[in-house]
Write an enzyme that holds these catalytic residues in place. Structure first.
Site, PDB file in Angstrom:
ATOM      1  N   ALA A  55      18.881  16.140 -82.215  1.00 28.15           N
ATOM      2  CA  ALA A  55      17.504  15.736 -81.918  1.00 28.15           C
ATOM      3  C   ALA A  55      17.011  16.384 -80.645  1.00 28.15           C
ATOM      4  O   ALA A  55      17.791  16.658 -79.734  1.00 28.15           O
ATOM      5  CB  ALA A  55      17.446  14.223 -81.759  1.00 28.15           C
ATOM      6  N   GLY A  97      11.200  14.231 -88.989  1.00 27.57           N
ATOM      7  CA  GLY A  97      11.538  14.373 -87.578  1.00 27.57           C
ATOM      8  C   GLY A  97      10.419  15.078 -86.827  1.00 27.57           C
ATOM      9  O   GLY A  97       9.434  15.527 -87.416  1.00 27.57           O
ATOM     10  N   ASP A  98      10.564  15.140 -85.515  1.00 30.92           N
ATOM     11  CA  ASP A  98       9.600  15.817 -84.636  1.00 30.92           C
ATOM     12  C   ASP A  98       8.195  15.235 -84.754  1.00 30.92           C
ATOM     13  O   ASP A  98       7.199  15.936 -84.551  1.00 30.92           O
ATOM     14  CB  ASP A  98       9.557  17.336 -84.928  1.00 30.92           C
ATOM     15  CG  ASP A  98      10.930  17.948 -84.856  1.00 30.92           C
ATOM     16  OD1 ASP A  98      11.715  17.518 -83.989  1.00 30.92           O
ATOM     17  OD2 ASP A  98      11.222  18.850 -85.660  1.00 30.92           O
ATOM     18  N   HIS A 145      13.757  15.427 -78.242  1.00 36.59           N
ATOM     19  CA  HIS A 145      12.531  14.651 -78.004  1.00 36.59           C
ATOM     20  C   HIS A 145      11.784  15.278 -76.835  1.00 36.59           C
ATOM     21  O   HIS A 145      12.357  15.431 -75.762  1.00 36.59           O
ATOM     22  CB  HIS A 145      12.865  13.210 -77.585  1.00 36.59           C
ATOM     23  CG  HIS A 145      13.647  12.436 -78.589  1.00 36.59           C
ATOM     24  ND1 HIS A 145      13.128  12.028 -79.778  1.00 36.59           N
ATOM     25  CD2 HIS A 145      14.904  11.972 -78.550  1.00 36.59           C
ATOM     26  CE1 HIS A 145      14.045  11.331 -80.438  1.00 36.59           C
ATOM     27  NE2 HIS A 145      15.129  11.293 -79.718  1.00 36.59           N
TER      28      HIS A 145
HETATM   29  P1  GTP Z   1      13.121  14.377 -83.001  1.00 38.72           P
HETATM   30  O1  GTP Z   1      13.918  13.246 -82.481  1.00 38.72           O
HETATM   31  O2  GTP Z   1      13.806  15.706 -82.801  1.00 38.72           O
HETATM   32  O3  GTP Z   1      12.720  14.183 -84.411  1.00 38.72           O
HETATM   33  O4  GTP Z   1      11.760  14.637 -82.089  1.00 38.72           O
HETATM   34  P2  GTP Z   1      10.436  13.866 -81.663  1.00 38.72           P
HETATM   35  O5  GTP Z   1       9.953  12.969 -82.742  1.00 38.72           O
HETATM   36  O6  GTP Z   1      10.627  13.230 -80.339  1.00 38.72           O
HETATM   37  O7  GTP Z   1       9.352  15.048 -81.564  1.00 38.72           O
HETATM   38  P3  GTP Z   1       9.417  16.436 -80.781  1.00 38.72           P
HETATM   39  O8  GTP Z   1       9.280  16.145 -79.339  1.00 38.72           O
HETATM   40  O9  GTP Z   1      10.542  17.272 -81.222  1.00 38.72           O
HETATM   41  O10 GTP Z   1       8.105  17.155 -81.358  1.00 38.72           O
HETATM   42  C1  GTP Z   1       6.832  16.686 -81.199  1.00 38.72           C
HETATM   43  C2  GTP Z   1       5.978  17.764 -80.522  1.00 38.72           C
HETATM   44  O11 GTP Z   1       4.615  17.375 -80.562  1.00 38.72           O
HETATM   45  C3  GTP Z   1       6.303  17.955 -79.043  1.00 38.72           C
HETATM   46  O12 GTP Z   1       6.070  19.288 -78.684  1.00 38.72           O
HETATM   47  C4  GTP Z   1       5.315  17.021 -78.363  1.00 38.72           C
HETATM   48  O13 GTP Z   1       5.026  17.401 -77.041  1.00 38.72           O
HETATM   49  C5  GTP Z   1       4.110  17.192 -79.249  1.00 38.72           C
HETATM   50  N1  GTP Z   1       3.212  16.032 -79.346  1.00 38.72           N
HETATM   51  C6  GTP Z   1       3.490  14.705 -79.402  1.00 38.72           C
HETATM   52  N2  GTP Z   1       2.361  13.987 -79.594  1.00 38.72           N
HETATM   53  C7  GTP Z   1       1.348  14.886 -79.693  1.00 38.72           C
HETATM   54  C8  GTP Z   1      -0.070  14.779 -79.908  1.00 38.72           C
HETATM   55  O14 GTP Z   1      -0.626  13.696 -80.076  1.00 38.72           O
HETATM   56  N3  GTP Z   1      -0.782  15.927 -79.939  1.00 38.72           N
HETATM   57  C9  GTP Z   1      -0.218  17.152 -79.770  1.00 38.72           C
HETATM   58  N4  GTP Z   1      -0.990  18.221 -79.790  1.00 38.72           N
HETATM   59  N5  GTP Z   1       1.108  17.295 -79.585  1.00 38.72           N
HETATM   60  C10 GTP Z   1       1.876  16.183 -79.540  1.00 38.72           C
HETATM   61  P1  IMP Z   2      21.764  18.599 -88.945  1.00 38.51           P
HETATM   62  O1  IMP Z   2      21.284  17.245 -88.601  1.00 38.51           O
HETATM   63  O2  IMP Z   2      21.943  19.492 -87.738  1.00 38.51           O
HETATM   64  O3  IMP Z   2      22.978  18.565 -89.836  1.00 38.51           O
HETATM   65  O4  IMP Z   2      20.628  19.317 -89.812  1.00 38.51           O
HETATM   66  C1  IMP Z   2      20.301  18.877 -91.119  1.00 38.51           C
HETATM   67  C2  IMP Z   2      18.798  18.985 -91.361  1.00 38.51           C
HETATM   68  O5  IMP Z   2      18.126  18.086 -90.521  1.00 38.51           O
HETATM   69  C3  IMP Z   2      18.196  20.375 -91.038  1.00 38.51           C
HETATM   70  O6  IMP Z   2      17.126  20.608 -91.922  1.00 38.51           O
HETATM   71  C4  IMP Z   2      17.668  20.196 -89.615  1.00 38.51           C
HETATM   72  O7  IMP Z   2      16.630  21.107 -89.339  1.00 38.51           O
HETATM   73  C5  IMP Z   2      17.170  18.770 -89.696  1.00 38.51           C
HETATM   74  N1  IMP Z   2      17.148  18.080 -88.392  1.00 38.51           N
HETATM   75  C6  IMP Z   2      18.173  17.498 -87.743  1.00 38.51           C
HETATM   76  N2  IMP Z   2      17.772  16.946 -86.584  1.00 38.51           N
HETATM   77  C7  IMP Z   2      16.442  17.157 -86.508  1.00 38.51           C
HETATM   78  C8  IMP Z   2      15.444  16.788 -85.559  1.00 38.51           C
HETATM   79  O8  IMP Z   2      15.699  16.140 -84.548  1.00 38.51           O
HETATM   80  N3  IMP Z   2      14.182  17.187 -85.819  1.00 38.51           N
HETATM   81  C9  IMP Z   2      13.862  17.869 -86.954  1.00 38.51           C
HETATM   82  N4  IMP Z   2      14.755  18.224 -87.869  1.00 38.51           N
HETATM   83  C10 IMP Z   2      16.039  17.878 -87.653  1.00 38.51           C
HETATM   84 MG    MG Z   3      12.378  17.004 -82.152  1.00 41.70          MG
END
Ligand code: GTP
Ligand code: IMP
Ligand code: MG
Length: 336
Positions: free
Chosen positions: A41, A12-13, A43
């Site tokens: 999540a 994730g993230d 995003h």
């Molecule tokens: P989940 O659905 O929670 O798994 O999240 P996500 O995949 O949408 O990612 P999330 O936004 O939680 O985390 C990504 C982080 O990296 C954020 O703070 C973004 O702003 C940052 N980010 C994304 N792309 C880049 C990049 O190319 N460079 C840098 N420095 N940061 C980035």
């Molecule tokens: P839950 O989904 O809240 O039950 O969490 C289970 C596991 O998934 C934990 O380790 C969380 O930190 C991870 N997790 C759930 N959603 C996310 C996400 O959006 N980004 C990163 N980790 C996540």
């Molecule tokens: Mg995230």
């Protein structure tokens, strides 16, 4: 016109939010639909100096003509949904499938207090316990919540009709491959499968309707919460590399690791990846920050991307060079 699914390849993230927002702006989908678990999540979308951390509304909200739909498989916390609708001013185009299961306060309480869930280090957002009630067939559905009545729709029908009329539909997953209940590092996983097939099912689209699956990987994978992380680096090493990240939902510090080609390959296989997006190349090589053309990347960065393609066996078509939506190299037209 195609349906594209975007999923996370690690824990994730990976930056799915940023990638979805870029594709939304450049490809102009008729519908952007959200699959995945629920408001666990977060995003992140950064655009013109503003930063949004969305938990229910699809990250593609930046493209103002798209309908923003939440699929039946997703858990909805009405309070969070309604707050985001107001904040992002999307009441006219955000809709929830009437069959979505609802997260209630009791689910959040169990998520924060039950021993095994604390051990896993869940997000405490009630997702696991709400999915338990759903499996026991006692969870409430969106159609029973008066506050949601103006937002209900049949997401599956809307998407399939759009596809029949030739429109482009973008389907956004959440979490990542290694957090999948089936394929992840069990029991340190989330409460559902998170692979592309599950995301398609969440929004009611059959596998034959999906043309592209984009798996997003970050150069340095991260993980929040407990559980195995084979390529994890010591905190001091991550700090030396300047990689300090905090969770969008929980604010917890993310653990950081080195690139894991073996996991990436396996993840791409199970997801049926047709394309790979790499984020954070600016963290791999600072000189790449903000670059928008392949030619301008450093040799070190180019070699890394080529290494990824060789390891994973799938073309890298999107390379993110910073958090802002415009900081990206888009090679889809050249490579596909
Ligand atoms: P989940 O659905 O929670 O798994 O999240 P996500 O995949 O949408 O990612 P999330 O936004 O939680 O985390 C990504 C982080 O990296 C954020 O703070 C973004 O702003 C940052 N980010 C994304 N792309 C880049 C990049 O190319 N460079 C840098 N420095 N940061 C980035
Ligand atoms: P839950 O989904 O809240 O039950 O969490 C289970 C596991 O998934 C934990 O380790 C969380 O930190 C991870 N997790 C759930 N959603 C996310 C996400 O959006 N980004 C990163 N980790 C996540
Ligand atoms: Mg995230």
């Amino acid at each position: 016109m195609p349906a594209t699914v975007i999923v996370g390849g690690f824990w994730g993230d990976e930056g799915k939010g940023k990638i979805v927002a870029h594709i939304a702006n450049s490809d102009k989908p008729r519908i952007i639909a959200r699959g995945g678990v629920g408001p666990n999540a977060g995003h992140t979308v950064e655009i013109e100096g503003q930063k949004f951390g969305v938990r229910m509304i699809p990250s593609g909200f930046v493209y103002k003509k798209a309908k923003l739909l939440i699929g039946a498989g997703v858990l909805v916390n009405p309070e969070i949904f309604l707050k985001e609708v107001e904040l992002l001013k999307v009441a006219d185009r955000a809709r929830v499938d009437y069959r979505c299961a609802i997260i209630e306060q009791k689910h959040c309480e169990i998520d924060r207090t039950q021993d095994n869930l604390r051990k896993i280090g869940t997000t405490g957002t009630g997702c696991g316990p709400a999915n338990v009630d759903r499996v026991c067939r006692i969870a409430k559905q969106a159609k029973e919540v008066p506050e949601l009545k103006d937002y209900l729709t049949d997401v599956s029908l809307e998407i399939n009709e759009a596809l029949y009329s030739g429109d482009f539909v973008l389907i956004e997953g959440s979490q990542g491959f290694a957090l999948s209940l089936y394929y992840g590092t069990y029991p340190y996983v989330t409460s559902k499968d998170t692979t592309a097939s599950a995301i398609a099912s969440d929004v009611g689209v059959g596998p034959t309707r999906i043309d592209d699956v984009i798996v997003v990987f970050k150069c340095f994978p991260t993980r929040v919460g407990s559980g195995p992380f084979p390529t994890e680096m010591p905190v001091e090493e991550a700090e030396k590399l300047g990689i300090v990240e905090y969770g969008t939902v929980t604010g917890r510090r993310r653990r950081v690791g080195y690139w894991d080609g073996k996991l990436a390959k396996y993840s791409a296989m199970v997801n049926g990846a047709t394309q790979v997006a790499i984020t954070g190349i600016d963290k791999f090589d600072r000189e790449c920050y903000g670059i928008k053309e392949w030619e301008k990347l450093t040799i070190k960065a180019k070699e890394f991307i080529e290494q990824v393609e060789n390891e994973v066996g799938v073309p890298v078509t999107l390379i993110s060079t910073g958090p802002e939506i415009k900081q990206i190299i888009d090679l889809r037209r050249e490579k596909l």
